[in-house]
Design a protein around this motif. Structure first.
Motif, PDB file in Angstrom:
ATOM      1  N   LEU A  85      43.595  36.733  56.556  1.00 47.56           N
ATOM      2  CA  LEU A  85      43.753  35.446  55.870  1.00 47.56           C
ATOM      3  C   LEU A  85      42.769  35.305  54.729  1.00 47.56           C
ATOM      4  O   LEU A  85      43.070  34.750  53.676  1.00 47.56           O
ATOM      5  CB  LEU A  85      43.576  34.310  56.884  1.00 47.56           C
ATOM      6  N   PHE A  86      41.554  35.839  54.911  1.00 42.43           N
ATOM      7  CA  PHE A  86      40.559  35.820  53.828  1.00 42.43           C
ATOM      8  C   PHE A  86      41.043  36.632  52.632  1.00 42.43           C
ATOM      9  O   PHE A  86      40.954  36.203  51.499  1.00 42.43           O
ATOM     10  CB  PHE A  86      39.254  36.380  54.371  1.00 42.43           C
ATOM     11  N   LEU A  87      41.581  37.844  52.882  1.00 41.54           N
ATOM     12  CA  LEU A  87      42.064  38.675  51.781  1.00 41.54           C
ATOM     13  C   LEU A  87      43.230  38.029  51.069  1.00 41.54           C
ATOM     14  O   LEU A  87      43.381  38.166  49.858  1.00 41.54           O
ATOM     15  CB  LEU A  87      42.489  40.043  52.325  1.00 41.54           C
ATOM     16  N   GLY A  88      44.071  37.316  51.811  1.00 41.47           N
ATOM     17  CA  GLY A  88      45.205  36.654  51.182  1.00 41.47           C
ATOM     18  C   GLY A  88      44.793  35.595  50.202  1.00 41.47           C
ATOM     19  O   GLY A  88      45.528  35.268  49.285  1.00 41.47           O
ATOM     20  N   VAL A  89      43.606  35.015  50.357  1.00 45.22           N
ATOM     21  CA  VAL A  89      43.112  34.011  49.413  1.00 45.22           C
ATOM     22  C   VAL A  89      42.354  34.650  48.274  1.00 45.22           C
ATOM     23  O   VAL A  89      42.498  34.280  47.116  1.00 45.22           O
ATOM     24  CB  VAL A  89      42.224  32.981  50.146  1.00 45.22           C
ATOM     25  N   VAL A  90      41.521  35.683  48.569  1.00 50.30           N
ATOM     26  CA  VAL A  90      40.601  36.226  47.570  1.00 50.30           C
ATOM     27  C   VAL A  90      41.287  37.171  46.597  1.00 50.30           C
ATOM     28  O   VAL A  90      41.090  37.087  45.384  1.00 50.30           O
ATOM     29  CB  VAL A  90      39.428  36.952  48.269  1.00 50.30           C
ATOM     30  N   LEU A  91      42.115  38.106  47.101  1.00 46.34           N
ATOM     31  CA  LEU A  91      42.628  39.170  46.246  1.00 46.34           C
ATOM     32  C   LEU A  91      43.478  38.681  45.086  1.00 46.34           C
ATOM     33  O   LEU A  91      43.368  39.211  43.981  1.00 46.34           O
ATOM     34  CB  LEU A  91      43.421  40.170  47.095  1.00 46.34           C
ATOM     35  N   PRO A  92      44.352  37.653  45.246  1.00 47.27           N
ATOM     36  CA  PRO A  92      45.083  37.177  44.062  1.00 47.27           C
ATOM     37  C   PRO A  92      44.186  36.645  42.972  1.00 47.27           C
ATOM     38  O   PRO A  92      44.483  36.778  41.793  1.00 47.27           O
ATOM     39  CB  PRO A  92      45.988  36.067  44.643  1.00 47.27           C
ATOM     40  N   LEU A  93      43.076  36.017  43.360  1.00 45.67           N
ATOM     41  CA  LEU A  93      42.144  35.521  42.345  1.00 45.67           C
ATOM     42  C   LEU A  93      41.500  36.677  41.592  1.00 45.67           C
ATOM     43  O   LEU A  93      41.359  36.655  40.372  1.00 45.67           O
ATOM     44  CB  LEU A  93      41.068  34.659  43.004  1.00 45.67           C
ATOM     45  N   LEU A  94      41.085  37.719  42.316  1.00 46.67           N
ATOM     46  CA  LEU A  94      40.435  38.855  41.671  1.00 46.67           C
ATOM     47  C   LEU A  94      41.400  39.622  40.793  1.00 46.67           C
ATOM     48  O   LEU A  94      40.997  40.258  39.822  1.00 46.67           O
ATOM     49  CB  LEU A  94      39.861  39.790  42.742  1.00 46.67           C
ATOM     50  N   THR A 133      43.616  38.432  38.711  1.00 45.05           N
ATOM     51  CA  THR A 133      43.935  37.782  37.437  1.00 45.05           C
ATOM     52  C   THR A 133      42.722  37.304  36.685  1.00 45.05           C
ATOM     53  O   THR A 133      42.845  36.798  35.578  1.00 45.05           O
ATOM     54  CB  THR A 133      44.852  36.584  37.689  1.00 45.05           C
ATOM     55  N   ALA A 134      41.535  37.398  37.216  1.00 48.07           N
ATOM     56  CA  ALA A 134      40.345  36.896  36.533  1.00 48.07           C
ATOM     57  C   ALA A 134      39.339  38.012  36.373  1.00 48.07           C
ATOM     58  O   ALA A 134      39.056  38.752  37.309  1.00 48.07           O
ATOM     59  CB  ALA A 134      39.723  35.754  37.318  1.00 48.07           C
ATOM     60  N   SER A 135      38.785  38.147  35.180  1.00 50.70           N
ATOM     61  CA  SER A 135      37.743  39.130  34.932  1.00 50.70           C
ATOM     62  C   SER A 135      36.464  38.676  35.611  1.00 50.70           C
ATOM     63  O   SER A 135      36.088  37.509  35.526  1.00 50.70           O
ATOM     64  CB  SER A 135      37.513  39.266  33.421  1.00 50.70           C
ATOM     65  N   PRO A 136      35.761  39.573  36.306  1.00 46.82           N
ATOM     66  CA  PRO A 136      34.552  39.153  37.001  1.00 46.82           C
ATOM     67  C   PRO A 136      33.474  38.724  36.038  1.00 46.82           C
ATOM     68  O   PRO A 136      33.295  39.299  34.976  1.00 46.82           O
ATOM     69  CB  PRO A 136      34.153  40.421  37.773  1.00 46.82           C
ATOM     70  N   ALA A 137      32.764  37.667  36.383  1.00 43.87           N
ATOM     71  CA  ALA A 137      31.644  37.191  35.581  1.00 43.87           C
ATOM     72  C   ALA A 137      30.352  37.696  36.197  1.00 43.87           C
ATOM     73  O   ALA A 137      30.246  37.850  37.410  1.00 43.87           O
ATOM     74  CB  ALA A 137      31.636  35.669  35.554  1.00 43.87           C
ATOM     75  N   PRO A 138      29.340  37.989  35.390  1.00 41.93           N
ATOM     76  CA  PRO A 138      28.063  38.451  35.950  1.00 41.93           C
ATOM     77  C   PRO A 138      27.445  37.391  36.821  1.00 41.93           C
ATOM     78  O   PRO A 138      27.692  36.199  36.670  1.00 41.93           O
ATOM     79  CB  PRO A 138      27.227  38.730  34.691  1.00 41.93           C
ATOM     80  N   SER A 139      26.600  37.842  37.762  1.00 39.72           N
ATOM     81  CA  SER A 139      25.992  36.906  38.698  1.00 39.72           C
ATOM     82  C   SER A 139      25.109  35.885  38.008  1.00 39.72           C
ATOM     83  O   SER A 139      24.871  34.812  38.535  1.00 39.72           O
ATOM     84  CB  SER A 139      25.179  37.693  39.742  1.00 39.72           C
ATOM     85  N   SER A 140      24.604  36.233  36.806  1.00 35.46           N
ATOM     86  CA  SER A 140      23.738  35.301  36.077  1.00 35.46           C
ATOM     87  C   SER A 140      24.524  34.341  35.190  1.00 35.46           C
ATOM     88  O   SER A 140      23.922  33.562  34.460  1.00 35.46           O
ATOM     89  CB  SER A 140      22.745  36.100  35.225  1.00 35.46           C
ATOM     90  N   ALA A 141      25.842  34.413  35.205  1.00 32.46           N
ATOM     91  CA  ALA A 141      26.659  33.575  34.319  1.00 32.46           C
ATOM     92  C   ALA A 141      26.491  32.097  34.677  1.00 32.46           C
ATOM     93  O   ALA A 141      26.349  31.739  35.835  1.00 32.46           O
ATOM     94  CB  ALA A 141      28.126  33.976  34.416  1.00 32.46           C
ATOM     95  N   ARG A 142      26.484  31.271  33.637  1.00 27.62           N
ATOM     96  CA  ARG A 142      26.479  29.824  33.837  1.00 27.62           C
ATOM     97  C   ARG A 142      27.918  29.334  33.925  1.00 27.62           C
ATOM     98  O   ARG A 142      28.771  29.740  33.146  1.00 27.62           O
ATOM     99  CB  ARG A 142      25.747  29.119  32.695  1.00 27.62           C
ATOM    100  N   TRP A 143      28.188  28.425  34.852  1.00 20.14           N
ATOM    101  CA  TRP A 143      29.535  27.913  35.081  1.00 20.14           C
ATOM    102  C   TRP A 143      29.596  26.436  34.703  1.00 20.14           C
ATOM    103  O   TRP A 143      28.601  25.712  34.813  1.00 20.14           O
ATOM    104  CB  TRP A 143      29.937  28.091  36.546  1.00 20.14           C
ATOM    105  N   ILE A 164      34.070  31.596  41.770  1.00 17.54           N
ATOM    106  CA  ILE A 164      32.751  31.838  41.188  1.00 17.54           C
ATOM    107  C   ILE A 164      32.128  33.111  41.742  1.00 17.54           C
ATOM    108  O   ILE A 164      31.543  33.914  41.005  1.00 17.54           O
ATOM    109  CB  ILE A 164      31.842  30.622  41.447  1.00 17.54           C
ATOM    110  N   ASP A 165      32.249  33.336  43.055  1.00 11.66           N
ATOM    111  CA  ASP A 165      31.615  34.497  43.681  1.00 11.66           C
ATOM    112  C   ASP A 165      32.523  35.009  44.801  1.00 11.66           C
ATOM    113  O   ASP A 165      32.418  34.558  45.941  1.00 11.66           O
ATOM    114  CB  ASP A 165      30.238  34.120  44.230  1.00 11.66           C
ATOM    115  N   PRO A 166      33.448  35.938  44.495  1.00 14.98           N
ATOM    116  CA  PRO A 166      34.327  36.464  45.541  1.00 14.98           C
ATOM    117  C   PRO A 166      33.594  37.167  46.667  1.00 14.98           C
ATOM    118  O   PRO A 166      34.135  37.310  47.765  1.00 14.98           O
ATOM    119  CB  PRO A 166      35.228  37.449  44.769  1.00 14.98           C
TER     120      PRO A 166
END
Length: 336
Positions: free
Chosen positions: A5-14, A16-26, A116-118
């Motif tokens: 169930l966790f993968l079903g939520v996370v993987l579609p987001l990953l 379609t979205a380019s990962p942002a660095p951990s120091s990125a401001r949101w 924000i943080d997969p």
């Protein structure tokens, strides 16, 4: 093992979205009815879920979000990820059938945290125990259990479908069908209809077609009957809205293809003429449901191209008045 169930939520987001660095401001741009969670409490809840501060001024990545009542019952939300250049990185729709906001608010906090943080909610692999510290004649101590990261059961599996690409709110595509009245082509008001399409993207654009089937100007020595078809194309630099309304202002160029029937003592002929206009228009959408709205529009047009008529007209022999005004009333249908 990571729960399915966790993968079903996370993987579609990953996907379609380019990962942002951990120091990125949101940043968070949020529209919701007053009875539901607002931007500041929602941001605090997401940071509490992540265990750190992530939102700040001058963000590198911005999340546009809107929460509104669904067409039948419950609530519908859309989250769209946009980078500092305005490029859309991905989006996600979240729906809830419950009449109160509380159920969908819990889902919003979870999905925002994952956007924000997969990695924030993934289970950690246990650290291996060095062999030299394990007594040779004794059994090695049990490894620590991975933290429980089970996603709440109220997140439905069907929400794991791949999100669609969409522009930041409120720039969804809109098709409108309206009745039209205009001045400047007859002695009084001329009536007709218009079909318009406003498209969403990095720039909001519009195309439209107006038809005025009949307009007449009575002259001292005759009359002129007009039939018009007017296509137009333009851009909408300003589109703003809330949960129940939306306002857009647009600039367009229009060309009217006019069948002019001139009748008088010395003239009796039909001509096909072309008039060019620079158009400024504004639209107000008052939402009736998740996909329909009451459409009210209006504006003015300046005729920069006004050809001559075969006989003297009310506008010094030219086609139509130099400045004309129009009003529209109808329905709009919003795209996904």
């Amino acid at each position: 093992m990571t729960p399915p169930l966790f993968l079903g939520v996370v993987l579609p987001l990953l996907a379609t979205a380019s990962p942002a660095p951990s120091s990125a401001r949101w940043g968070l741009h949020w529209n919701a009815p007053s009875e539901c969670i607002q931007a500041a409490p929602l941001a605090r809840a997401v940071e509490a879920r992540l265990g750190r501060s992530v939102f700040g001024a001058l963000p590198d990545v911005l999340i546009h979000g809107v929460l509104e009542p669904a067409s039948s019952s419950g609530w519908s939300a859309r989250l769209t990820l946009v980078d500092a250049r305005g490029t859309v990185l991905g989006s996600r729709d979240i729906d809830s059938a419950t009449p109160t906001c509380a159920d969908i608010e819990r889902r919003l906090v979870l999905v925002l945290a994952l956007m924000i943080d997969p990695e924030a909610l993934r289970p950690r692999e246990p650290a291996p125990v060095p062999s030299e510290v394990v007594p040779p004649a004794e059994e090695a101590p049990p490894l620590p259990e991975a933290p429980d990261t089970t996603v709440e059961e109220d997140v439905p599996v069907e929400e794991s479908s791949p999100p669609t690409r969409a522009a930041p709110w409120p720039g969804r595509s809109t098709v409108s069908v309206s009745a039209l009245t205009t001045t400047g082509f007859s002695d009084g008001l001329a009536w007709g209809g218009r079909v318009g399409w406003r498209g969403a993207g990095s720039m909001t654009w519009l195309v439209g077609l107006s038809v005025v089937p009949w307009a007449r100007s009575e002259l001292e020595d005759g009359r002129v009957d007009l039939m018009l078809a007017t296509p137009e194309v333009g851009l909408c630099p300003l589109v703003v809205g809330g949960s129940r309304w939306e306002v857009s202002t647009c600039a367009a160029a229009a060309f009217s293809f006019v069948m002019a029937d001139s009748k008088g003592p010395a003239v009796d002929e039909v001509d096909l003429l072309i008039r060019g206009d620079a158009v400024a228009r504004a639209h107000l959408e008052l939402r009736l449901g998740s996909a329909t709205a009451l459409h009210v529009g209006g504006g003015a047009a300046v005729g920069w191209l006004r050809p001559m008529l075969p006989m003297t007209s009310a506008w010094e022999g030219r086609l139509g008045a130099p400045l004309r005004a129009f009003v529209e009333l109808g329905l709009s249908f919003r795209g996904p």
